[in-house]
Scaffold this active site. Sequence first.
Site, PDB file in Angstrom:
ATOM      1  N   LYS A 139      23.455 -21.414-103.702  1.00  0.00           N
ATOM      2  CA  LYS A 139      24.349 -21.299-102.647  1.00  0.00           C
ATOM      3  C   LYS A 139      24.380 -19.683-102.132  1.00  0.00           C
ATOM      4  O   LYS A 139      24.835 -19.008-102.776  1.00  0.00           O
ATOM      5  CB  LYS A 139      25.766 -21.490-102.775  1.00  0.00           C
ATOM      6  CG  LYS A 139      26.691 -21.466-101.496  1.00  0.00           C
ATOM      7  CD  LYS A 139      27.968 -21.709-101.754  1.00  0.00           C
ATOM      8  CE  LYS A 139      28.914 -21.112-100.623  1.00  0.00           C
ATOM      9  NZ  LYS A 139      30.474 -21.219-100.783  1.00  0.00           N
ATOM     10  N   GLY A 175      38.366 -19.354 -96.683  1.00  0.00           N
ATOM     11  CA  GLY A 175      39.698 -19.194 -97.225  1.00  0.00           C
ATOM     12  C   GLY A 175      41.021 -19.131 -96.203  1.00  0.00           C
ATOM     13  O   GLY A 175      41.996 -19.130 -96.389  1.00  0.00           O
ATOM     14  N   ALA A 230      33.289 -24.073 -95.948  1.00  0.00           N
ATOM     15  CA  ALA A 230      34.406 -23.071 -95.775  1.00  0.00           C
ATOM     16  C   ALA A 230      35.444 -23.475 -94.561  1.00  0.00           C
ATOM     17  O   ALA A 230      34.893 -24.009 -93.511  1.00  0.00           O
ATOM     18  CB  ALA A 230      33.849 -21.635 -95.333  1.00  0.00           C
ATOM     19  N   GLY A 231      36.520 -23.299 -94.624  1.00  0.00           N
ATOM     20  CA  GLY A 231      37.458 -23.498 -93.566  1.00  0.00           C
ATOM     21  C   GLY A 231      38.345 -24.727 -93.435  1.00  0.00           C
ATOM     22  O   GLY A 231      39.178 -24.697 -92.678  1.00  0.00           O
ATOM     23  N   ASN A 265      37.202 -25.312-101.551  1.00  0.00           N
ATOM     24  CA  ASN A 265      37.967 -24.463-102.671  1.00  0.00           C
ATOM     25  C   ASN A 265      39.296 -24.294-102.282  1.00  0.00           C
ATOM     26  O   ASN A 265      40.111 -24.951-103.076  1.00  0.00           O
ATOM     27  CB  ASN A 265      36.878 -23.487-103.139  1.00  0.00           C
ATOM     28  CG  ASN A 265      37.215 -22.820-104.301  1.00  0.00           C
ATOM     29  OD1 ASN A 265      38.505 -23.243-104.941  1.00  0.00           O
ATOM     30  ND2 ASN A 265      36.625 -22.215-104.803  1.00  0.00           N
ATOM     31  N   THR A 266      39.507 -23.303-101.590  1.00  0.00           N
ATOM     32  CA  THR A 266      40.911 -22.815-101.507  1.00  0.00           C
ATOM     33  C   THR A 266      41.804 -24.042-101.355  1.00  0.00           C
ATOM     34  O   THR A 266      42.983 -24.170-101.675  1.00  0.00           O
ATOM     35  CB  THR A 266      41.113 -21.973-100.628  1.00  0.00           C
ATOM     36  OG1 THR A 266      40.062 -21.008-100.723  1.00  0.00           O
ATOM     37  CG2 THR A 266      42.369 -21.141-100.747  1.00  0.00           C
TER      38      THR A 266
END
Lengths: 65, 255
Positions: free
Chosen positions: B94, B155, B182-183, B204-205
Amino acid sequence: MKIIVNAKPHEISATDLKAALHELGFACSSVATALNGTFVARGNREAVQLTEGDRLEVLAPMQGG
Amino acid sequence: MQFYGTEISSRLLLGTAQYPSPAILAAAVKSSGTGIITVSLRRESTDGSGAGFWDGLRETGCRILPNTAGCHSVQEAVTTAHMARDLFGTPWIKLEVIGHSDTLQPDVFGLVEAARVLCADGFQVFPYTTDDLVVGEKLLEAGCELLMPWGAPIGSGQGMRNPDALRAMRAHFPEVPLIVDAGIGRPSDAAQAMELGMDAVLLNTAVAKAGDPARMAAAMAQAIEAGRAGYEADPMERRDMAVPSTPVLGLAEFA
């Protein structure tokens, strides 16, 4: 000789990278290495000779996104 | 669906950072049903803490997608990718080349250059990019076989900031796997990404920082499945005005 390992100075007697990792206490199978900013493959470590002041990066798997 | 010739079982890719404990991470991976988890490389201490983490990852049975998070230059990213391949034994990477430390916006110029170097060296690159079509074309020319546009900054949990751009990417690259990376903040964001025609979501977050990460992981998986099914089922067109759903024909007259 003195080398910099992960930004900290270390005094070692080993002269090649593989022996140095062993002397420093790293588990050689689960780290990746770069010397003075250049990647060194696992199989090449024994052939790489260290010199005074070398900067060694020793990286391991870590949590990531 | 395939990524670089590998059949993908789940359209959810999960990050491994920021969980309250290794046990909660393992529970989240399991309940997400993911087949791909992302990991990073950081300086090792002589107590072997990284080795312990690696053992835990292998027990999940997931494919490993190492990242180059935190790299701000082509040289840093390329060196990190080589170290990751040496350590994890996978050609997958990645690729992140970060332009700004506050927005974590990709440096797309450095990204394309690093992608060209790594693809030529046999890596299978997953580029974290913006939703720009021209950058996407350059990444494909560099040898990438899929694209990972952001939904919002890493994040931030803002969801799809620019759905029109993602819709345009889908139309412009009909055959290229697109993964929103992301996001994502909530399951509805993940569902929206999939309804836009994205092939998968990397998050993830949103899971790690939820009050109950394992339950949120399952919710994300359900949302992604629902969003994908909705996309494949070809949704109706929006209308500005109401249209009766109950037939008007045969309506009684009482006046």
